[in-house]
Motif scaffolding. Structure first.
Motif, PDB file in Angstrom:
ATOM      1  N   THR A 137     -19.307  -2.945  -6.333  1.00 22.59           N
ATOM      2  CA  THR A 137     -18.210  -1.987  -6.289  1.00 22.59           C
ATOM      3  C   THR A 137     -17.048  -2.585  -5.500  1.00 22.59           C
ATOM      4  OG1 THR A 137     -19.703  -0.079  -6.397  1.00 22.59           O
ATOM      5  CG2 THR A 137     -17.527   0.290  -5.432  1.00 22.59           C
ATOM      6  N   LEU A 138     -15.832  -2.371  -5.991  1.00 19.83           N
ATOM      7  CA  LEU A 138     -14.619  -2.786  -5.288  1.00 19.83           C
ATOM      8  C   LEU A 138     -13.818  -1.544  -4.913  1.00 19.83           C
ATOM      9  CD1 LEU A 138     -12.400  -4.807  -4.343  1.00 19.83           C
ATOM     10  CD2 LEU A 138     -11.514  -4.733  -6.693  1.00 19.83           C
ATOM     11  N   LEU A 139     -13.574  -1.367  -3.618  1.00 13.10           N
ATOM     12  CA  LEU A 139     -12.748  -0.275  -3.116  1.00 13.10           C
ATOM     13  C   LEU A 139     -11.577  -0.862  -2.345  1.00 13.10           C
ATOM     14  CD1 LEU A 139     -15.574   2.046  -1.681  1.00 13.10           C
ATOM     15  CD2 LEU A 139     -14.443   2.260  -3.902  1.00 13.10           C
ATOM     16  N   LEU A 140     -10.369  -0.470  -2.710  1.00 13.78           N
ATOM     17  CA  LEU A 140      -9.177  -0.930  -2.016  1.00 13.78           C
ATOM     18  C   LEU A 140      -8.558   0.264  -1.307  1.00 13.78           C
ATOM     19  CD1 LEU A 140      -6.927  -2.869  -1.263  1.00 13.78           C
ATOM     20  CD2 LEU A 140      -5.973  -2.586  -3.567  1.00 13.78           C
ATOM     21  N   TYR A 141      -8.586   0.231   0.039  1.00 15.28           N
ATOM     22  CA  TYR A 141      -8.079   1.342   0.835  1.00 15.28           C
ATOM     23  C   TYR A 141      -6.573   1.190   1.050  1.00 15.28           C
ATOM     24  CZ  TYR A 141     -13.029   1.993   1.960  1.00 15.28           C
ATOM     25  OH  TYR A 141     -14.380   2.173   1.879  1.00 15.28           O
ATOM     26  N   LEU A 142      -5.843   2.263   0.776  1.00 10.11           N
ATOM     27  CA  LEU A 142      -4.388   2.241   0.911  1.00 10.11           C
ATOM     28  C   LEU A 142      -3.901   3.004   2.137  1.00 10.11           C
ATOM     29  CD1 LEU A 142      -3.448   2.877  -2.830  1.00 10.11           C
ATOM     30  CD2 LEU A 142      -3.815   0.685  -1.672  1.00 10.11           C
ATOM     31  N   THR A 143      -4.789   3.780   2.769  1.00  8.64           N
ATOM     32  CA  THR A 143      -4.416   4.561   3.951  1.00  8.64           C
ATOM     33  C   THR A 143      -5.471   4.396   5.032  1.00  8.64           C
ATOM     34  OG1 THR A 143      -5.468   6.505   2.941  1.00  8.64           O
ATOM     35  CG2 THR A 143      -3.075   6.291   2.686  1.00  8.64           C
TER      36      THR A 143
ATOM     37  N   CYS B 264       0.831  -1.205   0.000  1.00 10.64           N
ATOM     38  CA  CYS B 264       0.000   0.000   0.000  1.00 10.64           C
ATOM     39  C   CYS B 264       0.864   1.254   0.000  1.00 10.64           C
ATOM     40  CB  CYS B 264      -0.926   0.009   1.212  1.00 10.64           C
ATOM     41  SG  CYS B 264      -2.208  -1.259   1.180  1.00 10.64           S
ATOM     42  N   LYS B 265       1.935   1.243   0.801  1.00  9.00           N
ATOM     43  CA  LYS B 265       2.839   2.394   0.860  1.00  9.00           C
ATOM     44  C   LYS B 265       3.505   2.623  -0.497  1.00  9.00           C
ATOM     45  CE  LYS B 265       6.740   4.258   3.502  1.00  9.00           C
ATOM     46  NZ  LYS B 265       7.698   4.004   4.617  1.00  9.00           N
ATOM     47  N   THR B 266       3.911   1.546  -1.158  1.00  7.46           N
ATOM     48  CA  THR B 266       4.511   1.659  -2.492  1.00  7.46           C
ATOM     49  C   THR B 266       3.537   2.297  -3.465  1.00  7.46           C
ATOM     50  OG1 THR B 266       5.947  -0.262  -2.168  1.00  7.46           O
ATOM     51  CG2 THR B 266       5.434   0.338  -4.440  1.00  7.46           C
TER      52      THR B 266
ATOM     53  N   VAL C 243      -5.610   0.003   6.366  1.00  5.78           N
ATOM     54  CA  VAL C 243      -4.619  -0.141   5.301  1.00  5.78           C
ATOM     55  C   VAL C 243      -4.726  -1.530   4.681  1.00  5.78           C
ATOM     56  CG1 VAL C 243      -2.163  -0.272   4.781  1.00  5.78           C
ATOM     57  CG2 VAL C 243      -3.005   1.515   6.293  1.00  5.78           C
ATOM     58  N   GLY C 244      -4.925  -1.576   3.343  1.00  8.37           N
ATOM     59  CA  GLY C 244      -4.998  -2.853   2.633  1.00  8.37           C
ATOM     60  C   GLY C 244      -6.341  -3.532   2.666  1.00  8.37           C
TER      61      GLY C 244
ATOM     62  N   GLY D 207      -4.879  14.253   7.065  1.00  5.54           N
ATOM     63  CA  GLY D 207      -4.174  13.288   6.234  1.00  5.54           C
ATOM     64  C   GLY D 207      -4.802  13.115   4.870  1.00  5.54           C
ATOM     65  N   GLU D 208      -4.525  11.976   4.223  1.00 11.63           N
ATOM     66  CA  GLU D 208      -5.049  11.687   2.896  1.00 11.63           C
ATOM     67  C   GLU D 208      -5.636  10.284   2.840  1.00 11.63           C
ATOM     68  OE1 GLU D 208      -2.300  14.368  -0.130  1.00 11.63           O
ATOM     69  OE2 GLU D 208      -1.782  12.264   0.206  1.00 11.63           O
ATOM     70  N   LYS D 209      -6.755  10.183   2.173  1.00 13.81           N
ATOM     71  CA  LYS D 209      -7.412   8.894   1.931  1.00 13.81           C
ATOM     72  C   LYS D 209      -7.156   8.518   0.471  1.00 13.81           C
ATOM     73  CE  LYS D 209     -12.145   7.041   1.498  1.00 13.81           C
ATOM     74  NZ  LYS D 209     -13.587   7.377   1.690  1.00 13.81           N
ATOM     75  N   TRP D 210      -6.476   7.385   0.265  1.00  9.66           N
ATOM     76  CA  TRP D 210      -6.196   6.898  -1.086  1.00  9.66           C
ATOM     77  C   TRP D 210      -6.978   5.616  -1.336  1.00  9.66           C
ATOM     78  CZ3 TRP D 210      -3.391   9.015  -5.047  1.00  9.66           C
ATOM     79  CH2 TRP D 210      -2.569  10.117  -4.750  1.00  9.66           C
ATOM     80  N   VAL D 211      -7.613   5.538  -2.512  1.00  2.51           N
ATOM     81  CA  VAL D 211      -8.460   4.390  -2.849  1.00  2.51           C
ATOM     82  C   VAL D 211      -8.233   3.990  -4.295  1.00  2.51           C
ATOM     83  CG1 VAL D 211     -10.828   3.504  -2.916  1.00  2.51           C
ATOM     84  CG2 VAL D 211     -10.222   5.292  -1.276  1.00  2.51           C
ATOM     85  N   ILE D 212      -8.172   2.687  -4.542  1.00  4.19           N
ATOM     86  CA  ILE D 212      -8.225   2.149  -5.907  1.00  4.19           C
ATOM     87  C   ILE D 212      -9.612   1.572  -6.099  1.00  4.19           C
ATOM     88  CG2 ILE D 212      -7.326   0.410  -7.513  1.00  4.19           C
ATOM     89  CD1 ILE D 212      -4.640   0.606  -6.113  1.00  4.19           C
ATOM     90  N   ARG D 213     -10.293   1.945  -7.192  1.00  2.00           N
ATOM     91  CA  ARG D 213     -11.674   1.533  -7.423  1.00  2.00           C
ATOM     92  C   ARG D 213     -11.814   0.763  -8.733  1.00  2.00           C
ATOM     93  NH1 ARG D 213     -17.265   3.582  -7.956  1.00  2.00           N
ATOM     94  NH2 ARG D 213     -18.202   1.869  -9.126  1.00  2.00           N
ATOM     95  N   SER D 214     -12.546  -0.352  -8.671  1.00  2.00           N
ATOM     96  CA  SER D 214     -13.004  -1.063  -9.855  1.00  2.00           C
ATOM     97  C   SER D 214     -14.346  -1.693  -9.494  1.00  2.00           C
ATOM     98  CB  SER D 214     -11.994  -2.118 -10.298  1.00  2.00           C
ATOM     99  OG  SER D 214     -12.394  -2.710 -11.528  1.00  2.00           O
TER     100      SER D 214
END
Length: 263
Positions: free
Chosen positions: A184-190, A64-66, A227-228, A250-257
């Motif tokens: 919906t698929l959400l992948l949380y990175l933070t 996730c950090k990468t 995270v993850g 802070g920041e919320k990062w998400v990958i969505r598909s």
């Protein structure tokens, strides 16, 4: 079922004319999915049966950090504060493109396919027959939506209450697969562990039929950031009203598909 006239996610359908930037943009050089946690150590967790499923620790913190570092280098654009008629207010930074190769990698190179299709058994995972899984996902799952979206929510940014609609998509291949999105698929990175405060995804269950007006509405169900964590929730006609709460720090990062079933 989403009431008519309610606000929806404004993400353009892959089957419709999408902006040039999302259809013709050259895919970035995504980092490899390493390291990954073995499928046998992961499981699907039903937060709300038939509606919300999570995969805790789907991606390890190091991966996730990468990805957060890599995604920050992409040309994100800020969504307009004033939405079009019928669209929910969304204030975030985003990057979107059609990338069937990345979607296929996310489906096949991680444990996602094995967990969704039930080809790996874990002690605390969902124990469902093939027919029950097909009913849960809305059909025979064939992969992920090639429409990949990256979201960054900074302090003060949010996604107001809305419903996610379904899309008819084509998954490239030989032959190509005619598909329809169902979850919906959400992948949380933070998460709070990385300094992101707020930003929870909150679902609002519909009141039961026959409920008295004097009865209190059902309690909202909040899925906090981890995270993850991979979050799957049903969309389309059976989508629950939901929102992404304001990020307070802070920041919320998400990958969505999206999960896709054959049509």
């Amino acid at each position: 079922m989403p009431p008519k006239g309610k606000k929806k996610d404004s993400t353009p359908a892959a089957s419709k004319a999408a902006p040039t930037s999302s259809t013709e943009q050259k895919p970035p050089n995504w980092p490899p999915f390493r390291p990954l946690i073995p499928s046998s150590d992961l499981s699907l967790q039903q937060v709300l049966p038939g509606q919300i499923v999570t995969i805790p620790n789907f991606w390890p913190a190091s991966l996730c950090k990468t990805y957060v570092s890599f995604l920050a280098s992409l040309p994100l654009t800020t969504t307009p504060g004033k939405p079009k008629k019928g669209e929910a207010v969304r204030v975030n930074d985003r990057f979107q493109l059609q990338d069937p190769v990345f979607a296929k990698r996310l489906w096949e190179e991680t444990c996602l396919r094995d967990l969704v299709l039930g080809t790996v058994e874990t002690e605390d995972g969902m124990s469902l027959s093939p027919d029950e899984r097909k009913d849960l996902w809305g059909g025979q799952v064939v992969g992920l939506n090639p429409n990949i979206r990256i979201y960054r929510y900074g302090r003060g940014q949010f996604f107001d209450q809305h419903y996610d609609d379904f899309n008819n998509v084509v998954i490239p291949g030989d032959p190509a697969i005619q598909a329809r999105t169902t979850w919906t698929l959400l992948l949380y990175l933070t998460s709070p562990a990385t300094g992101c405060i707020g930003g929870e995804t909150v679902f609002y269950p519909e009141p039961p039929k026959g409920r008295s007006k004097r009865d209190p509405p059902p309690e909202p169900l909040a899925v906090g950031l981890e995270v993850g964590l991979a979050l799957l929730h049903r969309h389309g006609a059976e989508c629950m009203l939901h929102e992404g709460r304001e990020v307070l720090a802070g920041e919320k990062w998400v990958i969505r598909s999206d999960l896709c079933v054959q049509r």
